[in-house]
Scaffold this motif. Structure first.
Motif, PDB file in Angstrom:
ATOM      1  N   GLY A   1     -19.128   2.617   8.532  1.00 42.30           N
ATOM      2  CA  GLY A   1     -17.777   2.143   8.831  1.00 42.30           C
ATOM      3  C   GLY A   1     -16.743   2.522   7.788  1.00 42.30           C
ATOM      4  N   VAL A   2     -17.190   2.783   6.580  1.00 46.73           N
ATOM      5  CA  VAL A   2     -16.261   3.178   5.512  1.00 46.73           C
ATOM      6  C   VAL A   2     -16.412   4.678   5.286  1.00 46.73           C
ATOM      7  CG1 VAL A   2     -15.650   2.875   3.085  1.00 46.73           C
ATOM      8  CG2 VAL A   2     -16.320   0.903   4.462  1.00 46.73           C
ATOM      9  N   ILE A   3     -15.299   5.407   5.345  1.00 47.97           N
ATOM     10  CA  ILE A   3     -15.411   6.862   5.336  1.00 47.97           C
ATOM     11  C   ILE A   3     -14.870   7.515   4.072  1.00 47.97           C
ATOM     12  CG2 ILE A   3     -15.548   7.266   7.816  1.00 47.97           C
ATOM     13  CD1 ILE A   3     -12.592   7.387   7.936  1.00 47.97           C
ATOM     14  N   ASN A   4     -14.293   6.738   3.186  1.00 46.34           N
ATOM     15  CA  ASN A   4     -13.813   7.304   1.930  1.00 46.34           C
ATOM     16  C   ASN A   4     -14.369   6.433   0.808  1.00 46.34           C
ATOM     17  OD1 ASN A   4     -12.081   7.700  -0.440  1.00 46.34           O
ATOM     18  ND2 ASN A   4     -10.873   9.015   0.908  1.00 46.34           N
TER      19      ASN A   4
ATOM     20  N   SER B   1      -4.303  -2.036  -6.534  1.00 44.91           N
ATOM     21  CA  SER B   1      -5.555  -1.869  -5.788  1.00 44.91           C
ATOM     22  C   SER B   1      -6.042  -0.427  -5.904  1.00 44.91           C
ATOM     23  CB  SER B   1      -5.358  -2.252  -4.322  1.00 44.91           C
ATOM     24  OG  SER B   1      -4.482  -1.353  -3.670  1.00 44.91           O
ATOM     25  N   GLN B   2      -5.107   0.508  -5.838  1.00 43.11           N
ATOM     26  CA  GLN B   2      -5.478   1.921  -5.917  1.00 43.11           C
ATOM     27  C   GLN B   2      -6.187   2.238  -7.230  1.00 43.11           C
ATOM     28  OE1 GLN B   2      -2.225   4.806  -6.488  1.00 43.11           O
ATOM     29  NE2 GLN B   2      -2.940   5.806  -4.611  1.00 43.11           N
TER      30      GLN B   2
ATOM     31  N   ASP C   1     -13.646   5.903  -2.171  1.00 41.05           N
ATOM     32  CA  ASP C   1     -12.663   5.150  -2.959  1.00 41.05           C
ATOM     33  C   ASP C   1     -12.203   3.865  -2.260  1.00 41.05           C
ATOM     34  OD1 ASP C   1     -12.737   6.977  -5.013  1.00 41.05           O
ATOM     35  OD2 ASP C   1     -10.997   8.105  -4.324  1.00 41.05           O
ATOM     36  N   MET C   2     -12.388   3.780  -0.943  1.00 40.62           N
ATOM     37  CA  MET C   2     -12.002   2.568  -0.216  1.00 40.62           C
ATOM     38  C   MET C   2     -13.136   1.552  -0.174  1.00 40.62           C
ATOM     39  SD  MET C   2      -8.874   3.102   0.500  1.00 40.62           S
ATOM     40  CE  MET C   2      -8.584   1.583   1.388  1.00 40.62           C
TER      41      MET C   2
ATOM     42  N   PHE D   1      -9.703   0.371  -7.359  1.00 43.72           N
ATOM     43  CA  PHE D   1     -10.740   1.019  -6.544  1.00 43.72           C
ATOM     44  C   PHE D   1     -11.195   2.323  -7.203  1.00 43.72           C
ATOM     45  CE2 PHE D   1      -8.790  -0.854  -2.379  1.00 43.72           C
ATOM     46  CZ  PHE D   1      -9.182  -2.110  -2.787  1.00 43.72           C
ATOM     47  N   ARG D   2     -10.220   3.087  -7.688  1.00 45.95           N
ATOM     48  CA  ARG D   2     -10.577   4.376  -8.291  1.00 45.95           C
ATOM     49  C   ARG D   2     -11.451   4.177  -9.531  1.00 45.95           C
ATOM     50  NH1 ARG D   2      -4.889   7.728  -7.450  1.00 45.95           N
ATOM     51  NH2 ARG D   2      -5.297   8.277  -5.278  1.00 45.95           N
TER      52      ARG D   2
ATOM     53  N   LEU E   1     -13.162  -2.283  -1.484  1.00 48.08           N
ATOM     54  CA  LEU E   1     -12.401  -3.289  -0.738  1.00 48.08           C
ATOM     55  C   LEU E   1     -13.321  -4.193   0.083  1.00 48.08           C
ATOM     56  CD1 LEU E   1      -9.657  -4.382   0.310  1.00 48.08           C
ATOM     57  CD2 LEU E   1      -9.731  -2.600   2.056  1.00 48.08           C
ATOM     58  N   THR E   2     -14.351  -3.594   0.669  1.00 43.65           N
ATOM     59  CA  THR E   2     -15.212  -4.352   1.578  1.00 43.65           C
ATOM     60  C   THR E   2     -15.939  -5.499   0.876  1.00 43.65           C
ATOM     61  OG1 THR E   2     -15.447  -2.353   2.862  1.00 43.65           O
ATOM     62  CG2 THR E   2     -16.988  -4.119   3.342  1.00 43.65           C
TER      63      THR E   2
END
Lengths: 351, 242
Positions: A129-132, A179-180, A134-135, A183-184, A138-139
């Motif tokens: 479900g998560v495709i990047n 957030s950016q 770096d995102m 996450f990074r 968040l999950t």
């Protein structure tokens, strides 16, 4: 195009300092420049999927990500860090826990995946479900059953913390917590969780040899498992239905939840077999606590259904001698360097 | 060094190079002719079912203008999160537009697929804005939340979170608004007043009864129907030019 890109990037590197001086005259952002970090990766692995250009690794970025990864204060009940479920000694999976555990004792619906070699993955989570990459943070940070924290609240807490402000400044030039950036930073640390120093890798490099049982197990593996658990990553990254009986209490439709496509019903991501002996329990719902239960499932437990992987139609017959050999081979996939590397451990724990 | 100079002139002198016109798109939210007021005002959908509105927001992006001779002028990329709860968010200012004779204003309702897969973003696209699905990567292109006595969901809620950028659930919609007459722009600030009508979300081509359907929160066929409805929500009411 490739050649041009190379030239431009070389020039970018060479001219960066000049650009900073020329263009950022009103901005002292880069007064301290983070130190670039280069991962050394094995030659025999496929190209990484992760786009390092969008998040260049730096020593300071990795250090910040590591602090975040081990910080339980970031969860709603201040008890659950990333590392709570992703334990180094379990190859960054959750040892001995069938379903993921979260804040306030909440239990999730799937087992914790072990997170190493993520930079070679194309999609994340059991259902993709998560495709990047770096995102991905968040999950777990916000999921009700995981760390359960409201993201804006979490960022405010970090911004109010002097140590985080210092670490963000070192990694990104200013104290601003976004957030950016968060996450990074987490993913910069995750990008360093790589496994390619097992005995298997030494054998492949010609620096060690299998015992006769391990060698026999490797053959069993190659004949029966290697299509899905493709070397050298020991996964092909695909989503497949491996014939597990549906657990009515969970009623997990797998990848179909993401795609809405009935042909994806009960399909889950093929996990890597690297470190498999350290990452029990097994399967997306952690139903098997022993690797021999897994062998038994493939030998005589396959449930026929419309989306069952065609390769498993007749199961994988494995007699007890083969099972033993396979077990001994799988042991050669344990990467003690990954499990014991102190630079990947909790930075708050004295080494 | 050429690269360095080019890099500098672009970042410091972008507007001069691109054009001297500025467009202010001023959006007014309405429900079937009445101004939208959050929380207390009661509105009626096409089935005469009453409802209130607690949240109404959506992304607009990829703006372009088409000239009278059919040329497309792409405006500088920006992502706008238009939000009823934030009046400044309803004033979209786009600068650096070259002189020309313009006939059509086009844009997307939603976030293009490239940006959906591009990783963490800042500003309007920051995930802190609550317009992103963590479990199934992608932006929520448009969100309406409210209540209706006829809704059978918990606390009579209406929750329309419309997203999805991959076929067959690609909910990104293109809007093309024809300007009443060709706009001859030769510098200065031009203002387009437009309405966005929440009533359209539940009207044609897919009339929605809240008694039967109280919302969706994932990319699916229902979300597609709502997107097909709301792509008609904008209407230009006036254009002023210096």
């Amino acid at each position: 195009m490739i050649r041009k890109a190379t030239v431009v990037s070389l020039c970018m590197a060479a001219c960066w300092a000049a650009l900073v001086v020329a263009c950022r005259h009103n901005d002292a952002v880069l007064s301290t420049t983070p130190h670039p970090y280069t991962l050394s990766l094995p030659d025999n692995f496929p190209p990484v999927q992760y786009d390092f250009a969008s998040n260049p690794l730096t020593e300071e970025g990795i250090a910040l990500g590591r602090v975040i990864f081990y910080d339980s204060k970031l969860s709603a009940d201040s008890l659950v860090s990333c590392a709570f479920c992703h334990q180094q000694y379990a190859a960054f999976g959750h040892y001995d826990h069938a379903l993921s555990h979260g804040v306030y004792g909440r239990i999730g619906v799937r087992t914790v995946p072990s997170i190493f070699n993520m930079i070679w993955n194309k999609a994340y989570m059991w259902d993709g479900g998560v495709i990047n990459l770096d995102m991905q943070p968040l999950t777990p940070l916000t999921d009700h059953n995981e760390m359960g924290e409201d993201l804006p609240t979490l960022l405010l807490h970090m911004q109010a913390d002097a140590n985080y402000r210092k670490l963000f400044k070192a990694a990104f030039g200013t104290e601003e917590v976004t957030s950016q950036r968060m996450f990074r930073a987490v993913i910069q640390f995750v990008a360093t969780l790589n496994s390619f120093h097992s005995k298997y890798d030494s054998v492949k490099a010609g620096n060690a040899s299998f015992t006769p049982d391990e060698a026999a197990g490797y053959e069993v593996f190659q004949q029966n498992c290697a299509t899905c658990h493709q070397e050298p990553l020991f996964t092909d990254g695909s989503f497949r239905n491996n014939g597990l009986p549906v657990q009515p209490a969970l009623n997990d439709s797998g990848r179909m939840r993401i795609t809405g496509n009935a042909s994806d019903y009960l399909k889950f991501k093929v996990p890597s077999l690297r470190n498999i002996i350290r990452t029990e329990p097994y399967m997306h719902d952690g139903r098997f606590f022993d690797i021999f239960n897994v062998f038994d499932h493939y030998d005589h437990g396959i449930v026929q259904s419309a989306t069952l992987d065609p390769l498993l139609k007749n199961g994988i017959p494995l007699n007890s001698a083969q099972q033993r050999q396979l077990y001994l081979f799988l042991n050669t996939l344990t990467d003690y360097q990954l499990l014991n590397d102190k630079t990947l451990a909790d930075p708050a724990t004295p080494q | 060094m050429i690269l360095v100079l080019a890099g500098c002139s672009k970042s410091s002198g972008e507007e001069d190079a691109a054009g001297a016109n500025t467009l202010q798109l001023s959006i007014h939210h309405i429900v079937n002719g009445k101004p939208l007021v959050l929380n207390d005002s009661i509105y009626y959908n096409t089935f005469q079912e009453p409802f209130t509105v607690t949240a109404f927001k959506y992304y607009l992006s990829n703006f372009s203008l088409t000239t009278t001779d059919g040329k497309t002028v792409t405006l500088k990329q920006s992502y706008y999160l238009v939000n009823q709860a934030d009046s400044t968010s309803r004033q979209l200012v786009m600068s650096g537009i070259p002189d020309g004779s313009y006939q059509t204003l086009s844009f997307l309702i939603g976030v293009d697929s490239l940006t959906n897969v591009a990783g963490p973003q800042s500003g309007a696209l920051d995930v802190v804005n609550g317009m992103y699905w963590a479990w199934n990567s992608g932006y929520i292109n448009a969100k309406f939340e409210g209540k209706s006595d006829v809704s059978t969901s918990t606390a009579n809620l209406l929750q329309f979170h419309i997203g999805g950028f991959i076929a067959p659930s690609n909910t990104i919609r293109t809007v093309q608004l024809t300007l009443a007459q060709p706009q001859l722009w030769s510098g200065g600030q031009h203002t387009i007043q437009a309405t966005a009508d929440l009533y359209t979300w539940f009207d044609l081509p897919n009339p929605i009864s809240f008694a039967k359907f109280a919302g969706t929160m994932e990319p699916n066929a229902d979300a597609m129907k709502v997107a097909d409805n709301y792509q008609h929500m904008f209407q230009i009411t006036s254009i002023t030019t210096p």
